[in-house]
Design an enzyme around this catalytic site. Structure first.
Site, PDB file in Angstrom:
ATOM      1  N   HIS A 145      -5.053  -9.824  -3.553  1.00  0.00           N
ATOM      2  CA  HIS A 145      -3.664  -9.503  -3.896  1.00  0.00           C
ATOM      3  C   HIS A 145      -2.796 -10.695  -3.529  1.00  0.00           C
ATOM      4  O   HIS A 145      -2.921 -11.257  -2.444  1.00  0.00           O
ATOM      5  CB  HIS A 145      -3.177  -8.263  -3.128  1.00  0.00           C
ATOM      6  CG  HIS A 145      -1.740  -7.968  -3.400  1.00  0.00           C
ATOM      7  ND1 HIS A 145      -1.332  -7.234  -4.499  1.00  0.00           N
ATOM      8  CD2 HIS A 145      -0.605  -8.338  -2.763  1.00  0.00           C
ATOM      9  CE1 HIS A 145      -0.012  -7.175  -4.513  1.00  0.00           C
ATOM     10  NE2 HIS A 145       0.452  -7.831  -3.469  1.00  0.00           N
ATOM     11  N   ASP A 192       4.483   5.796  -3.130  1.00  0.00           N
ATOM     12  CA  ASP A 192       4.968   4.406  -3.083  1.00  0.00           C
ATOM     13  C   ASP A 192       5.786   4.076  -4.323  1.00  0.00           C
ATOM     14  O   ASP A 192       6.805   3.389  -4.236  1.00  0.00           O
ATOM     15  CB  ASP A 192       3.802   3.422  -2.964  1.00  0.00           C
ATOM     16  CG  ASP A 192       4.322   1.990  -3.048  1.00  0.00           C
ATOM     17  OD1 ASP A 192       5.096   1.610  -2.144  1.00  0.00           O
ATOM     18  OD2 ASP A 192       4.031   1.293  -4.027  1.00  0.00           O
ATOM     19  N   ARG A 203      13.879   1.822  -2.784  1.00  0.00           N
ATOM     20  CA  ARG A 203      14.164   0.638  -1.961  1.00  0.00           C
ATOM     21  C   ARG A 203      14.818  -0.455  -2.799  1.00  0.00           C
ATOM     22  O   ARG A 203      15.693  -1.173  -2.335  1.00  0.00           O
ATOM     23  CB  ARG A 203      12.862   0.126  -1.331  1.00  0.00           C
ATOM     24  CG  ARG A 203      12.348   1.019  -0.206  1.00  0.00           C
ATOM     25  CD  ARG A 203      10.911   0.686   0.151  1.00  0.00           C
ATOM     26  NE  ARG A 203      10.726  -0.710   0.460  1.00  0.00           N
ATOM     27  CZ  ARG A 203       9.643  -1.428   0.131  1.00  0.00           C
ATOM     28  NH1 ARG A 203       8.622  -0.858  -0.484  1.00  0.00           N
ATOM     29  NH2 ARG A 203       9.569  -2.688   0.446  1.00  0.00           N
ATOM     30  N   SER A 246       3.468  -0.559   1.393  1.00  0.00           N
ATOM     31  CA  SER A 246       3.512  -0.395  -0.063  1.00  0.00           C
ATOM     32  C   SER A 246       2.311  -1.092  -0.716  1.00  0.00           C
ATOM     33  O   SER A 246       1.577  -0.479  -1.505  1.00  0.00           O
ATOM     34  CB  SER A 246       4.835  -0.996  -0.561  1.00  0.00           C
ATOM     35  OG  SER A 246       4.843  -1.124  -1.956  1.00  0.00           O
ATOM     36  N   LYS A 281      -1.655   0.903  -2.049  1.00  0.00           N
ATOM     37  CA  LYS A 281      -2.248   0.813  -3.391  1.00  0.00           C
ATOM     38  C   LYS A 281      -3.635   0.163  -3.335  1.00  0.00           C
ATOM     39  O   LYS A 281      -4.557   0.588  -4.026  1.00  0.00           O
ATOM     40  CB  LYS A 281      -1.311   0.009  -4.308  1.00  0.00           C
ATOM     41  CG  LYS A 281      -0.054   0.815  -4.666  1.00  0.00           C
ATOM     42  CD  LYS A 281       0.995   0.000  -5.388  1.00  0.00           C
ATOM     43  CE  LYS A 281       1.767  -0.893  -4.466  1.00  0.00           C
ATOM     44  NZ  LYS A 281       3.031  -1.426  -4.954  1.00  0.00           N
TER      45      LYS A 281
END
Ligand code: URA
Length: 427
Positions: free
Chosen positions: A85, A164, A171, A186, A190
């Site tokens: 990621h 989320d 947010r 967050s 995932k």
């Protein structure tokens, strides 16, 4: 499940107290189901923004978000799973060559990706520049492709951590995105729900990154590695430079073209360096002892790329779309390129049509910016420095405006700081 009073929980966090495990479980579930209002959750997000969450609260918060949705299971695969990621940066197309490279080395890479919003592009938008390629796969299709090809890049279904999705949107409109615990929870909710055994995080730092300072980037990396490790996912982070944009292009089809150059054994040195560095980490996490640089050079990763694109309906041989209009910006002076503002380049690409302003907007496959020199290169006044690409002529002016003052040219060269600045692992 016990019932709590949302106002009491907000007050506890506002005043610097801890939320119990049961309170966190209740809050996340009740918010997802609509029993805690947006106003209350916005107040809680602001309280967390200022007061933070400790390690135990954070793990519970992440698990509570995971528990609101499905958890994927790749345990039936014959290959070890490993994902990556990136916290996002301008010209960051690394997933495109990296996923097939790591798969060609023997791992299974389940990349559930998103679409871009704002100045950094989304991986799915990039791949959709390839004629025929489709982002949506069923879980069964994903599993089958992981076994046969080894790599899948597809849309994350709405079933993963729905809490989320709702909280991130809240947010976004309440100035509470920039909170290290909430960003960490967050992202990691995932990734953990996705079911990968190992995860390598590319945490960007610098002017074009979400986290501008090195200390904040390190704190984010350490927090995410902590959450992943606590959840039993073998997690490592690299903190990497994002002062200047990566490679030589920002824009969907342009970045696919650059990724194909890398897979063909060429491409910009920084893209190759980061792809290989992340591949090494991913393979080490997965327990595979293969040299990714050798696999890249052998063309093995290109074969996997073609198979991956074909498996999702794309034609890897089809020409990529070309923008109808281009404009060149020349170097302002003789000298050495010592700075290129990644944010300005990202903004220009976005204004030219490569990105979207609101969710659901279309993006142009061919729009974006290419640059013809990198940090440290010598340039001559008047030589082409940027090319802007768009299908919409009226976008050109605003794209050009974004690049005014975007580069610094000096008499003496500078050395770009190393691309990989630090490695963070558990313990
Ligand atoms: N990306 C995410 O997925 N979540 C955040 O909170 C920030 C960036």
């Amino acid at each position: 499940m016990s019932t709590f009073d949302a106002v009491e929980l907000i007050r506890t966090k506002r005043d610097g107290g801890r939320l119990t495990d049961a309170a966190i479980d209740w809050l996340i579930r009740a918010y997802t189901d609509g029993r805690v209002s947006d106003e209350q959750m916005a107040a809680m997000a602001m309280a967390i923004f200022f007061r933070g969450l400790d390690g135990a609260e954070l793990s519970r918060w992440t698990n509570a978000m995971i528990a609101t949705g499905e958890r994927m299971d790749f345990s039936s695969l014959s290959r070890p799973t490993v994902d990556k990621h990136s916290t996002g940066g301008v010209g960051d197309k690394i997933t495109l060559p990296l996923a097939p490279l790591v798969a060609a080395c023997g791992a299974a890479v389940p990349q559930l990706s998103g679409r871009g919003l704002g100045h950094t592009g989304g991986t799915l938008d990039k791949l959709e520049a390839i004629p025929g390629w489709r982002a949506s796969l069923t879980n069964a299709e994903m599993l089958a492709q992981l076994e046969s090809v080894g790599a899948v890049i597809c849309a994350a279904g709405s079933g993963l951590a729905p809490a989320d999705k709702k909280l991130y949107a809240l947010r976004d409109v309440t100035a509470t995105v920039e909170s290290i615990p909430m960003i960490s929870a967050s992202i990691m909710s995932k990734k953990i729900a996705e079911g990968t055994s190992s995860l390598v995080l590319d945490v960007k730092t610098g002017a074009g990154a979400f986290m501008k300072t090195f200390d904040d980037s390190r704190a984010l990396a350490e927090t995410m590695v902590g959450i992943g490790t606590a959840a039993g996912v073998n997690t490592v982070a690299l903190i990497t430079d994002m002062d200047a944009p990566l490679g030589r292009s920002a824009g969907n089809g342009l970045e696919v073209a650059e990724s194909i150059e890398v897979l063909a054994g060429g491409g910009p040195a920084d893209v190759v360096e980061l792809t290989v560095a992340l591949a090494r980490e991913m393979l080490a996490c997965a327990g595979i002892d293969t040299d990714p640089a050798a696999v890249l050079a052998s063309g093995g990763a290109m074969d996997t790329w073609r198979a991956m694109i074909r498996a999702q309906g794309g034609d890897p041989e089809a020409p990529l779309p070309v923008a109808r209009h281009t404009e060149v910006v020349a170097a302002p002076a003789d000298g050495y390129l010592t700075g290129m503002d990644a944010m300005a380049v990202g903004l220009a690409a976005w204004r030219l049509g490569a990105g979207r302003a609101t969710q659901g907007d279309p993006v142009q496959a061919a729009a974006g910016v290419t640059w013809h020199a990198g940090i440290g290169d010598q340039v001559r006044a008047g030589q082409p420095l940027f090319t802007l690409h768009t299908d919409t002529p009226k976008r050109m002016e605003r794209g050009l405006e974004a690049l005014v003052g975007a580069v610094t040219v000096a008499d003496a060269p500078v050395e770009r700081r190393p691309l990989v600045l630090e490695r963070i692992s558990a313990g």
